[in-house]
Design a protein around this motif. Structure first.
Motif, PDB file in Angstrom:
ATOM      1  N   LEU A  71       5.387 -67.612  49.429  1.00 37.94           N
ATOM      2  CA  LEU A  71       5.964 -66.686  48.241  1.00 37.94           C
ATOM      3  C   LEU A  71       6.505 -65.450  49.143  1.00 37.94           C
ATOM      4  O   LEU A  71       6.198 -65.221  50.010  1.00 37.94           O
ATOM      5  N   GLN A  72       7.675 -65.840  47.872  1.00 36.53           N
ATOM      6  CA  GLN A  72       8.818 -64.671  48.882  1.00 36.53           C
ATOM      7  C   GLN A  72       8.648 -63.045  48.429  1.00 36.53           C
ATOM      8  O   GLN A  72       8.071 -63.106  46.993  1.00 36.53           O
ATOM      9  N   PRO A  73       9.179 -62.126  49.222  1.00 36.80           N
ATOM     10  CA  PRO A  73       9.694 -61.163  47.986  1.00 36.80           C
ATOM     11  C   PRO A  73      10.162 -60.700  47.157  1.00 36.80           C
ATOM     12  O   PRO A  73      11.206 -61.729  47.005  1.00 36.80           O
ATOM     13  N   GLY A  74       9.869 -60.041  46.196  1.00 36.77           N
ATOM     14  CA  GLY A  74      10.640 -59.676  44.917  1.00 36.77           C
ATOM     15  C   GLY A  74      12.663 -59.467  45.162  1.00 36.77           C
ATOM     16  O   GLY A  74      13.311 -59.736  45.016  1.00 36.77           O
ATOM     17  N   TYR A  75      12.566 -58.680  46.978  1.00 36.58           N
ATOM     18  CA  TYR A  75      13.739 -57.794  46.404  1.00 36.58           C
ATOM     19  C   TYR A  75      13.616 -57.948  48.526  1.00 36.58           C
ATOM     20  O   TYR A  75      12.949 -57.890  48.884  1.00 36.58           O
ATOM     21  N   LEU A  76      14.379 -59.140  48.993  1.00 36.52           N
ATOM     22  CA  LEU A  76      15.053 -59.343  50.601  1.00 36.52           C
ATOM     23  C   LEU A  76      16.578 -59.067  51.364  1.00 36.52           C
ATOM     24  O   LEU A  76      17.378 -59.341  49.724  1.00 36.52           O
ATOM     25  N   GLY A  77      16.401 -57.208  51.584  1.00 37.38           N
ATOM     26  CA  GLY A  77      17.675 -57.259  51.676  1.00 37.38           C
ATOM     27  C   GLY A  77      18.386 -57.219  53.232  1.00 37.38           C
ATOM     28  O   GLY A  77      17.223 -56.863  54.548  1.00 37.38           O
ATOM     29  N   LEU A  78      19.508 -57.794  53.738  1.00 35.75           N
ATOM     30  CA  LEU A  78      19.680 -57.644  55.492  1.00 35.75           C
ATOM     31  C   LEU A  78      20.616 -57.266  55.906  1.00 35.75           C
ATOM     32  O   LEU A  78      21.970 -57.171  55.159  1.00 35.75           O
ATOM     33  N   ILE A  79      20.735 -56.223  57.063  1.00 33.85           N
ATOM     34  CA  ILE A  79      21.531 -55.065  57.732  1.00 33.85           C
ATOM     35  C   ILE A  79      22.500 -55.730  58.240  1.00 33.85           C
ATOM     36  O   ILE A  79      21.977 -57.278  58.764  1.00 33.85           O
ATOM     37  N   GLY A  80      24.004 -55.987  58.149  1.00 34.52           N
ATOM     38  CA  GLY A  80      24.679 -56.941  59.397  1.00 34.52           C
ATOM     39  C   GLY A  80      25.941 -56.309  58.787  1.00 34.52           C
ATOM     40  O   GLY A  80      26.557 -56.237  57.137  1.00 34.52           O
ATOM     41  N   SER A  81      27.254 -56.653  59.438  1.00 28.81           N
ATOM     42  CA  SER A  81      28.284 -57.403  59.009  1.00 28.81           C
ATOM     43  C   SER A  81      28.822 -58.057  58.302  1.00 28.81           C
ATOM     44  O   SER A  81      27.642 -59.421  58.638  1.00 28.81           O
ATOM     45  N   ARG A  82      29.570 -58.291  57.609  1.00 26.87           N
ATOM     46  CA  ARG A  82      30.162 -59.945  56.852  1.00 26.87           C
ATOM     47  C   ARG A  82      29.981 -61.174  58.090  1.00 26.87           C
ATOM     48  O   ARG A  82      29.677 -61.998  57.624  1.00 26.87           O
ATOM     49  N   ARG A  83      30.732 -61.231  59.354  1.00 23.95           N
ATOM     50  CA  ARG A  83      30.611 -61.631  60.338  1.00 23.95           C
ATOM     51  C   ARG A  83      28.873 -62.083  61.114  1.00 23.95           C
ATOM     52  O   ARG A  83      29.096 -62.888  61.148  1.00 23.95           O
ATOM     53  N   ARG A  84      28.508 -61.126  60.815  1.00 25.64           N
ATOM     54  CA  ARG A  84      26.485 -61.008  60.881  1.00 25.64           C
ATOM     55  C   ARG A  84      26.036 -61.977  60.051  1.00 25.64           C
ATOM     56  O   ARG A  84      25.300 -63.241  60.247  1.00 25.64           O
ATOM     57  N   VAL A  85      26.776 -61.970  59.090  1.00 26.84           N
ATOM     58  CA  VAL A  85      25.912 -62.873  57.874  1.00 26.84           C
ATOM     59  C   VAL A  85      26.040 -64.371  57.460  1.00 26.84           C
ATOM     60  O   VAL A  85      25.512 -64.668  57.506  1.00 26.84           O
ATOM     61  N   ARG A  86      27.330 -64.018  57.611  1.00 24.80           N
ATOM     62  CA  ARG A  86      28.000 -66.126  58.106  1.00 24.80           C
ATOM     63  C   ARG A  86      27.641 -66.095  59.114  1.00 24.80           C
ATOM     64  O   ARG A  86      26.980 -67.878  58.620  1.00 24.80           O
ATOM     65  N   ALA A  87      27.932 -65.925  60.663  1.00 22.20           N
ATOM     66  CA  ALA A  87      26.990 -66.411  61.063  1.00 22.20           C
ATOM     67  C   ALA A  87      25.142 -67.214  60.329  1.00 22.20           C
ATOM     68  O   ALA A  87      24.685 -67.886  61.330  1.00 22.20           O
ATOM     69  N   THR A  88      25.164 -65.714  60.321  1.00 18.91           N
ATOM     70  CA  THR A  88      23.443 -66.574  60.151  1.00 18.91           C
ATOM     71  C   THR A  88      23.346 -67.150  59.097  1.00 18.91           C
ATOM     72  O   THR A  88      21.928 -68.230  59.301  1.00 18.91           O
ATOM     73  N   TRP A  89      23.586 -67.481  57.666  1.00 20.64           N
ATOM     74  CA  TRP A  89      23.990 -67.952  56.835  1.00 20.64           C
ATOM     75  C   TRP A  89      23.769 -69.470  57.179  1.00 20.64           C
ATOM     76  O   TRP A  89      23.923 -70.375  57.072  1.00 20.64           O
ATOM     77  N   ALA A  90      25.188 -69.815  57.880  1.00 21.14           N
ATOM     78  CA  ALA A  90      25.877 -71.009  58.236  1.00 21.14           C
ATOM     79  C   ALA A  90      24.735 -71.981  59.589  1.00 21.14           C
ATOM     80  O   ALA A  90      24.200 -73.053  59.638  1.00 21.14           O
ATOM     81  N   GLN A  91      23.419 -70.434  60.506  1.00 20.63           N
ATOM     82  CA  GLN A  91      23.070 -71.957  61.077  1.00 20.63           C
ATOM     83  C   GLN A  91      21.258 -71.875  60.123  1.00 20.63           C
ATOM     84  O   GLN A  91      20.315 -72.619  60.790  1.00 20.63           O
ATOM     85  N   LEU A  92      20.960 -71.138  59.103  1.00 23.03           N
ATOM     86  CA  LEU A  92      20.428 -71.729  58.172  1.00 23.03           C
ATOM     87  C   LEU A  92      20.580 -72.463  57.265  1.00 23.03           C
ATOM     88  O   LEU A  92      19.728 -73.391  57.065  1.00 23.03           O
ATOM     89  N   LEU A  93      21.934 -72.853  57.294  1.00 21.02           N
ATOM     90  CA  LEU A  93      21.828 -74.112  56.503  1.00 21.02           C
ATOM     91  C   LEU A  93      21.538 -75.234  57.072  1.00 21.02           C
ATOM     92  O   LEU A  93      21.226 -76.056  56.912  1.00 21.02           O
ATOM     93  N   GLU A  94      21.879 -75.138  58.352  1.00 21.95           N
ATOM     94  CA  GLU A  94      22.103 -76.246  59.433  1.00 21.95           C
ATOM     95  C   GLU A  94      20.259 -76.608  59.498  1.00 21.95           C
ATOM     96  O   GLU A  94      20.435 -77.496  59.768  1.00 21.95           O
ATOM     97  N   GLU A  95      19.235 -75.451  58.964  1.00 15.12           N
ATOM     98  CA  GLU A  95      18.426 -76.127  60.000  1.00 15.12           C
ATOM     99  C   GLU A  95      17.652 -76.385  58.272  1.00 15.12           C
ATOM    100  O   GLU A  95      16.422 -76.418  58.512  1.00 15.12           O
ATOM    101  N   GLY A  96      18.624 -76.252  57.304  1.00 13.62           N
ATOM    102  CA  GLY A  96      17.830 -77.091  55.801  1.00 13.62           C
ATOM    103  C   GLY A  96      17.541 -75.897  54.628  1.00 13.62           C
ATOM    104  O   GLY A  96      16.688 -76.748  54.321  1.00 13.62           O
ATOM    105  N   ILE A  97      17.463 -75.212  55.326  1.00 19.17           N
ATOM    106  CA  ILE A  97      17.208 -73.543  54.398  1.00 19.17           C
ATOM    107  C   ILE A  97      18.159 -74.435  52.939  1.00 19.17           C
ATOM    108  O   ILE A  97      19.564 -74.594  53.680  1.00 19.17           O
ATOM    109  N   GLU A  98      17.279 -73.927  51.652  1.00 19.32           N
ATOM    110  CA  GLU A  98      17.819 -73.881  50.701  1.00 19.32           C
ATOM    111  C   GLU A  98      19.794 -73.092  50.128  1.00 19.32           C
ATOM    112  O   GLU A  98      18.759 -71.960  50.554  1.00 19.32           O
ATOM    113  N   ARG A  99      20.514 -73.347  50.187  1.00 19.87           N
ATOM    114  CA  ARG A  99      21.089 -72.582  50.001  1.00 19.87           C
ATOM    115  C   ARG A  99      20.596 -71.084  48.391  1.00 19.87           C
ATOM    116  O   ARG A  99      21.378 -69.977  48.115  1.00 19.87           O
TER     117      ARG A  99
END
Length: 331
Positions: free
Chosen positions: A241-269
């Motif tokens: 069960l996911q929250p209706g709204y989910l926000g993450l603070i961070g710069s573009r560089r930090r968000v990009r690194a986060t997405w890269a790691q999560l995609l590598e772990e198998g989280i769906e795009r």
């Protein structure tokens, strides 16, 4: 007769049990044609209910309906309780709505007729879409009272630092039930936040244990460090069960690194695409208070469905209704 009816040695069924002792049989005069109706299949039962020959029993008493509504509200679901006012006895149906209010994900009970149930399902969706909380009307020739139960939207702020203070205050003003989570004793203190804000000290390794999260939850990750934001985000993405709204603070560089790691772990795009990161509207915010306003503005847009554009630019009142003389001249 229950003990005798459930005796494995009973032969002949209930009929034999009744006739075994005429002395305990009481005859009652009944002026109801339903006693001559033989119902052996679900189709025969539905036809008898539809014709009004028999009234469907009410499997949901007022206590059961209230309990189901409360449990659904705790999961962030909107609920409509429909009560048949006539004919007696009352009957109830509980309708639990999907997050987008487009359909019912669960229906419990019945108002005694498939046609009445169908009309009430449509009317209950319309009730949720509006501002009213109750309505009464006639559906399928039956009087029905509808009551909507909308759980209060909540704002969960993960991190009790300098941005969470003004964000919690704005959240309270907007009518959210605000919760703040942090692992630091000096920061996770209720006296640092406005009255009515719930503050919890948690372990970020299991940050959401005991924290209700559902479709009406607005959750913002603003911890003191990227690794804590990442760990909490991973926990959320692995929840059913996911929250209706989910926000993450961070710069573009930090968000990009986060997405890269999560995609590598198998989280769906597609799941990542629903996250608001970097969080907030582009207001040029710099101070903690300004950042809180930018985040709150995006939450309101998500909640109400606005465009986020300046109303002046969207309406263009001056240009549309008071064009300049130069614009009116033919070319």
């Amino acid at each position: 007769l229950f003990a005798e009816l459930t005796d494995p040695a009973l032969e002949g069924g209930a009929r034999a049990l009744v006739h075994a002792d005429p002395g305990r049989v009481h005859r009652v005069d009944v002026a109801d044609p339903g006693i001559f109706t033989d119902l052996d299949t679900p189709e025969e039962w539905a036809e008898a209910v539809e014709s009004g020959l028999v009234a469907a029993p009410d499997p949901l008493g007022p206590g059961a309906a209230a309990r189901i509504s409360l449990e659904a509200a705790e999961r962030g679901r909107e609920v409509v309780v429909a009560t048949r006012l006539e004919p007696l006895p009352p009957a109830r149906m509980v309708l639990i709505g999907a997050a987008d209010r487009s359909r019912w994900i669960r229906l419990l009970g019945s108002l005694g007729s498939p046609r009445v149930d169908a009309e009430v399902r449509d009317a209950a969706l319309a009730l949720l879409a509006g501002e009213a909380s109750t309505t009464a009307g006639e559906y399928g020739g039956v009087g029905v009272y509808l009551e909507a139960h909308r759980p209060q939207s909540d704002l969960v702020i993960v991190g009790a630092g300098h941005i969470s203070l003004p964000l919690a205050e704005v959240g309270r003003v907007l009518g959210f039930q605000v919760r703040v989570l942090d692992d630091r004793p000096d920061f996770a203190r209720a006296d640092r936040f406005p009255e009515g804000v719930e503050v919890r000290r948690v372990d970020f390794a299991n940050a959401f244990d005991g924290v209700p999260i559902g479709p009406l939850t607005h959750l913002v990750l603003v911890t003191r460090g990227h690794r804590y934001d990442f760990e909490c985000l991973r926990q959320l993405l692995l929840r059913e069960l996911q929250p209706g709204y989910l926000g993450l603070i961070g710069s573009r560089r930090r968000v990009r690194a986060t997405w890269a790691q999560l995609l590598e772990e198998g989280i769906e795009r597609d799941r990542l695409a629903r996250i608001h990161a970097p969080v907030g509207l582009d207001l040029g915010a710099e101070t903690p208070a300004e950042i809180a306003v930018a985040v709150a503005a995006e939450i309101v847009r998500h909640r109400r469905g606005g465009t986020g554009l300046p109303l002046r630019d969207r309406e263009r009142v001056l240009e549309r209704f008071f064009p300049s003389a130069a614009a009116e001249e033919p070319r």
